[in-house]
Design a protein around this motif. Structure first.
Motif, PDB file in Angstrom:
ATOM      1  N   UNK A 109      -5.155  23.036 -17.479  1.00 51.00           N
ATOM      2  CA  UNK A 109      -5.502  22.583 -16.128  1.00 51.00           C
ATOM      3  C   UNK A 109      -6.954  22.093 -16.060  1.00 51.00           C
ATOM      4  N   UNK A 110      -7.815  22.649 -16.914  1.00 48.82           N
ATOM      5  CA  UNK A 110      -9.222  22.237 -16.873  1.00 48.82           C
ATOM      6  C   UNK A 110      -9.404  20.817 -17.413  1.00 48.82           C
ATOM      7  N   UNK A 111      -8.590  20.457 -18.385  1.00 48.31           N
ATOM      8  CA  UNK A 111      -8.609  19.073 -18.893  1.00 48.31           C
ATOM      9  C   UNK A 111      -8.225  18.093 -17.783  1.00 48.31           C
ATOM     10  N   UNK A 112      -7.206  18.516 -17.026  1.00 47.01           N
ATOM     11  CA  UNK A 112      -6.781  17.676 -15.896  1.00 47.01           C
ATOM     12  C   UNK A 112      -7.874  17.616 -14.834  1.00 47.01           C
ATOM     13  N   UNK A 113      -8.568  18.708 -14.661  1.00 51.43           N
ATOM     14  CA  UNK A 113      -9.658  18.788 -13.682  1.00 51.43           C
ATOM     15  C   UNK A 113     -10.767  17.793 -14.024  1.00 51.43           C
ATOM     16  N   UNK A 114     -11.156  17.762 -15.282  1.00 48.77           N
ATOM     17  CA  UNK A 114     -12.203  16.834 -15.710  1.00 48.77           C
ATOM     18  C   UNK A 114     -11.733  15.380 -15.564  1.00 48.77           C
ATOM     19  N   UNK A 115     -10.431  15.167 -15.804  1.00 47.55           N
ATOM     20  CA  UNK A 115      -9.888  13.809 -15.687  1.00 47.55           C
ATOM     21  C   UNK A 115      -9.822  13.360 -14.229  1.00 47.55           C
ATOM     22  N   UNK A 116      -9.890  14.313 -13.306  1.00 43.79           N
ATOM     23  CA  UNK A 116      -9.741  13.972 -11.887  1.00 43.79           C
ATOM     24  C   UNK A 116      -8.297  13.748 -11.529  1.00 43.79           C
ATOM     25  N   UNK A 117      -7.394  14.420 -12.244  1.00 46.39           N
ATOM     26  CA  UNK A 117      -5.963  14.186 -12.051  1.00 46.39           C
ATOM     27  C   UNK A 117      -5.324  15.213 -11.130  1.00 46.39           C
ATOM     28  N   UNK A 118      -6.148  16.057 -10.506  1.00 47.55           N
ATOM     29  CA  UNK A 118      -5.588  17.116  -9.648  1.00 47.55           C
ATOM     30  C   UNK A 118      -5.861  16.838  -8.173  1.00 47.55           C
ATOM     31  N   UNK A 119      -5.228  17.607  -7.327  1.00 43.84           N
ATOM     32  CA  UNK A 119      -5.411  17.434  -5.878  1.00 43.84           C
ATOM     33  C   UNK A 119      -6.732  18.071  -5.444  1.00 43.84           C
ATOM     34  N   UNK A 120      -7.188  17.731  -4.254  1.00 43.23           N
ATOM     35  CA  UNK A 120      -8.418  18.302  -3.701  1.00 43.23           C
ATOM     36  C   UNK A 120      -8.339  19.831  -3.662  1.00 43.23           C
ATOM     37  N   UNK A 121      -7.185  20.350  -3.239  1.00 41.62           N
ATOM     38  CA  UNK A 121      -7.008  21.802  -3.120  1.00 41.62           C
ATOM     39  C   UNK A 121      -7.163  22.491  -4.478  1.00 41.62           C
ATOM     40  N   UNK A 122      -6.522  21.898  -5.504  1.00 40.92           N
ATOM     41  CA  UNK A 122      -6.618  22.469  -6.858  1.00 40.92           C
ATOM     42  C   UNK A 122      -8.061  22.419  -7.351  1.00 40.92           C
ATOM     43  N   UNK A 123      -8.728  21.287  -7.068  1.00 45.67           N
ATOM     44  CA  UNK A 123     -10.116  21.131  -7.500  1.00 45.67           C
ATOM     45  C   UNK A 123     -11.016  22.220  -6.894  1.00 45.67           C
ATOM     46  N   UNK A 124     -10.809  22.482  -5.600  1.00 43.47           N
ATOM     47  CA  UNK A 124     -11.624  23.497  -4.908  1.00 43.47           C
ATOM     48  C   UNK A 124     -11.385  24.881  -5.527  1.00 43.47           C
TER      49      UNK A 124
END
Lengths: 263, 178
Positions: A11-26
């Motif tokens: 999930x952190x790889x996706x986080x860096x890619x900006x591939x997650x929703x605002x809620x997940x990012x928060x």
């Protein structure tokens, strides 16, 4: 929470890619604040991506940041606003050109209309001139005929209406010296379509008719005076209605007028 | 280190041009690389990279640290601008299609670049990386696909995308350590 498992999930790889929703990012940012391992992992992933993306760069010029600084300063005209100005200039120029073309076209149209009007006017004037010429020629002709009729050489023969047309009449003005006659057909009805009046010179004993001509274009001759040659020693004149162009012998049933030459 | 970066970003958001220049130094090549990986036009990539930095300066207030990494924020802006560029008229004549090429298809061969900037070349970076990894990295980091979009594009379950990405990036990180 099982931090290791969380990190291993990807999930952190996706986080860096900006591939997650605002809620997940928060959520992830909150976990990272709470757990240094997660923060470290995020930075490590980002470092790898930074390496990778750097390797596809053609290299930025050394002067690039100066340009960016100038463009970011609102006092200096930004390059991004300059481009549209030129684009609009192009559009404006083409619009102006189109307007010019339209104006020229309309002007040309106006001119051709004027030319057409002038041409029409010229034609009318020409027609009027032709009419005047004709009137003048008619007048001259009438004048000439009048002069001829007044000549003392003329003998006038009155032709009276016969059975077919009792009210009709005609006059023959005979210039024996010049061997010609003027036939005034004003007292004759207009001949029907396909017929002409034919003038005959007659000797009475025995009765012999000799054609001296056809009153052709009766309708078109406004004076109804016709000039014909007459070589005969006529004793009388008669006018019959004959098929167009005249006949060899007169159709006496269609004898309109008849008159004898005086002694 | 994280705190230092946060302070820098805060200064930048307060229109500190020195902080701006530092951030530019940190990320300019990456942004240029991402753009080039998408549009595959070195000169135009340099110009667009400048546009990206002008944009983030103008919109600096829009960055919210609780919603993601600063790099992720500018990465997103850069990707959008590059994809717009690709879809715009100026690129229509070039036979480039967003869907059929990856960042690997950039014109490579400038060895002096690696020397000058002390970076590892793309080829050696990707050595040992499987084709499906390159495809996944391209979709998620260069083309800005979401996890769901990537799953649909590759016809794989969401979970597979996540675990496969983890494996691919781990491989890449190993490559970097060598």
């Amino acid at each position: 929470m099982d931090i290791e498992k969380y990190i291993a999930s990807g999930i952190l790889e996706l986080y860096v890619a900006g591939a997650l929703s605002d809620a997940e990012n928060i959520d992830i940012q909150a976990y990272a604040d709470a757990h240094p391992e997660i923060q470290q992992e995020i930075e490590a992933i980002e470092a790898a991506i930074l390496q990778l993306t750097k390797s596809t760069s053609p290299g930025m010029p050394n002067t690039a940041f100066e340009v960016i600084k100038k463009r970011s300063n609102p006092d200096v005209v930004s390059l991004t606003t300059k481009k549209p100005v030129f684009t609009y200039l192009g559009w404006a120029a083409s619009l102006l050109f189109a307007a010019g073309m339209l104006w020229m076209y309309l002007e040309k149209d106006k001119l051709s209309t004027s030319i057409q009007l002038v041409e029409e006017e010229r034609q009318t004037l020409e027609e009027q001139l032709d009419g005047l010429k004709e009137t003048l020629a008619d007048k001259e002709q009438t004048e000439r005929i009048l002069q001829e009729l007044r000549s003392k050489e003329i003998e006038v023969v009155a032709l009276g209406g016969q059975n077919v047309a009792p009210t009709s009449y005609a006059k023959v003005y005979w210039n024996k010296k010049e061997r010609k006659v003027y036939v005034d057909g004003k007292g004759l009805p207009e001949p029907p379509e396909g017929y002409d009046y034919q003038v005959w010179s007659l000797t009475l004993q025995p009765l012999t008719p000799t054609s001296i001509g056809v009153l052709s274009n009766f309708k078109g001759n406004s004076t109804h005076i016709f000039e014909l040659k007459n070589d005969n020693t006529s004793e009388a004149f008669g006018i019959t209605l004959e098929p167009k162009g005249g006949s060899e012998t007169p159709n006496l049933e269609q004898l309109y007028t008849l008159g004898t030459v005086g002694p | 280190m994280a705190e230092e970066l946060n302070r820098l970003i805060l200064k930048f958001q307060n229109k500190d041009t020195v902080a701006f220049e530092k951030l530019y130094g940190m990320y300019a090549e990456n942004i240029c690389g991402v753009i080039n990986g998408i549009i595959k036009n070195p000169e135009r990539s340099q110009e667009l990279c400048q546009d990206v930095f002008v944009r983030i300066w103008e919109k600096s207030a829009a960055y919210n640290p609780s919603k993601g990494r600063f790099f992720t924020w500018i990465l997103n802006i850069a990707r959008n601008m590059a994809i717009d560029e690709l879809r715009s008229k100026s690129h229509k004549n070039q036979k480039q299609n967003l869907n059929t090429t990856t960042f690997v298809d950039i014109v490579t061969g400038s060895d002096n670049l690696d020397n000058a900037m002390d970076t590892i070349g793309l080829e050696s970076l990707l050595k040992g990386l499987k084709e499906k990894c390159i495809l996944l990295i391209d979709l998620l980091y260069f083309k800005g696909y979401t996890q769901k979009e990537a799953a649909e594009a590759l016809e794989k379950p969401l979970g597979t995308i996540k675990t496969r990405l983890r494996a691919c990036i781990s491989k890449l990180r190993k490559q970097l350590k060598q």
